[in-house]
Design an enzyme around this catalytic site. Structure first.
Site, mmCIF file in Angstrom:
data_model
loop_
_atom_site.group_PDB
_atom_site.id
_atom_site.type_symbol
_atom_site.label_atom_id
_atom_site.label_comp_id
_atom_site.label_asym_id
_atom_site.label_seq_id
_atom_site.Cartn_x
_atom_site.Cartn_y
_atom_site.Cartn_z
ATOM 1 N N ARG A 120 0.829 -1.205 0.000
ATOM 2 C CA ARG A 120 0.000 0.000 0.000
ATOM 3 C C ARG A 120 0.867 1.259 0.000
ATOM 4 N NH1 ARG A 120 -3.090 2.575 4.664
ATOM 5 N NH2 ARG A 120 -4.726 3.810 3.677
ATOM 6 N N HIS A 139 -5.776 -5.332 -3.362
ATOM 7 C CA HIS A 139 -6.699 -5.331 -2.233
ATOM 8 C C HIS A 139 -6.938 -6.732 -1.681
ATOM 9 C CE1 HIS A 139 -8.786 -1.174 -3.033
ATOM 10 N NE2 HIS A 139 -7.587 -1.065 -2.510
ATOM 11 N N HIS A 156 0.744 4.295 -2.759
ATOM 12 C CA HIS A 156 0.473 5.670 -2.357
ATOM 13 C C HIS A 156 1.631 6.597 -2.711
ATOM 14 C CE1 HIS A 156 -3.172 5.309 0.523
ATOM 15 N NE2 HIS A 156 -3.192 4.329 -0.365
ATOM 16 N N GLU A 210 3.369 14.059 3.129
ATOM 17 C CA GLU A 210 2.364 13.100 2.643
ATOM 18 C C GLU A 210 1.935 12.091 3.693
ATOM 19 O OE1 GLU A 210 3.539 11.100 -1.002
ATOM 20 O OE2 GLU A 210 4.404 12.952 -1.765
ATOM 21 N N ASN A 225 -3.162 8.798 4.475
ATOM 22 C CA ASN A 225 -1.931 8.079 4.808
ATOM 23 C C ASN A 225 -1.696 7.910 6.306
ATOM 24 O OD1 ASN A 225 -1.218 7.664 2.145
ATOM 25 N ND2 ASN A 225 0.061 9.492 2.022
#
Length: 317
Positions: A60, A189, A64, A86, A92
């Site tokens: 992940r 996912h 991102h 970020e 996040n």
């Protein structure tokens, strides 16, 4: 890859897929840091032995990172002064396992100082996360540079779990990624956990006509309602992304066909003939999914944008 922010559709995004003279290379560190792959692999393996959530976290994290300024490790930078980085942006906040990259960087620096970028380490770690979870392996092209800017405000560019297929397609196409890439990468996912806030809108007060999202199987919605309180006070409440959430497999696509995809964005993959055909293809063949995922991961992780090789992944040089 559980994206949790809305995309600012009016923003102008500039990304470049590496090609020609600037292309990434499989043997980029062949002479300067030949052991980098094994060093990173060991760091990921050691962390995973203690924490089974590490693979999903690293995969992940890489997604991102690549979706904001390209794969430049900007997601690893700490906030400083008035600049909120970020990693502290709303989507996040739940990212974790940054220490795994720190540990790998420390070992890499001891072996070949000032040579390997944090962005390359993160790309390698994401690959290892998939492999250690039972997924496919691949040779990671290397030669990324680390970015010098990281802004929490830019995390609004990440795809949201509430996105429909049109919004998803626009988000991916802005980064040079196709519908095929969109469906294949959504398969990430298959790993991980989601808090109730990412799907709460589907299980209560969905719209004026339906209390529950009609694209969700009623019994699945009922089970989620039992997990997620109405008040949403239980901040840590949630559920796994699919029934085999620590194993990289094609269960995610089978779940979508059974109307038990967790996010609206997941279930939206059935809303066009092209994406529905791909979901069906991947649900029926793990081999087909693995092949497509590898191809799309290499494509996504080749979105570049950095300028330097950081000595410390959390701060610019």
């Amino acid at each position: 890859m559980a994206f949790v922010a809305a995309l600012c559709l009016s923003s102008v995004l500039v990304f470049s897929i590496s090609s020609g003279a600037d292309a990434l290379s499989l043997n980029y560190y062949e002479k300067t840091c030949p052991d980098v792959d094994s060093i990173v692999t060991n760091a990921v393996n050691n962390a995973m032995m203690k924490d089974k959530t590490v693979p999903a976290a690293l995969l992940r994290m890489h997604f991102h990172d690549c979706f904001i300024r390209g794969c430049d490790a900007s997601v690893l930078l700490n906030s400083k002064g008035n600049n909120k980085a970020e990693k502290d942006g709303p989507p996040n906040i739940s990212l974790h396992a940054f220490y795994v990259i720190d540990n790998a960087k420390k070992e890499v620096e001891a072996s070949c100082p000032g040579v390997v970028s944090c962005a390359d380490i993160l790309a390698l770690a994401a690959r290892d996360a998939v492999v250690f979870s039972g997924g496919p392996t691949w040779d990671v092209p290397k030669g990324r540079k680390d970015g010098r800017k990281s802004r929490a405000s830019e995390t609004t560019q990440l795809p949201s779990p509430t996105f429909n297929i049109t919004q998803l397609q626009q988000s991916f196409s802005q980064r040079g990624l196709s519908l095929d890439d969109l469906v294949a990468l959504s398969g990430g996912h298959t790993l991980g956990f989601s808090h109730c806030s990412s799907f709460q809108s589907r299980i209560r007060n969905f719209n004026a006509t339906h209390d529950i999202d009609p694209s969700m199987h009623p019994s699945f919605a009922s089970s989620l309602r039992s997990i997620c309180p109405k008040s949403n006070r239980a901040k840590n409440a949630g559920t796994t992304m699919d029934p085999s959430s620590t194993t990289f497999d094609n269960t995610y696509f089978k779940s979508i066909l059974q109307k038990t995809g967790l996010f609206s964005s997941d279930q939206s993959l059935l809303s066009t003939p092209k994406t529905k055909d791909l979901v069906t293809k991947f649900a029926s063949s793990k081999a087909n999914f693995n092949k497509a995922f590898v191809s799309s991961m290499i494509k996504m992780s080749s979105i570049t944008g950095g300028q330097e090789v950081r000595k410390d992944c959390r701060v610019v040089n």
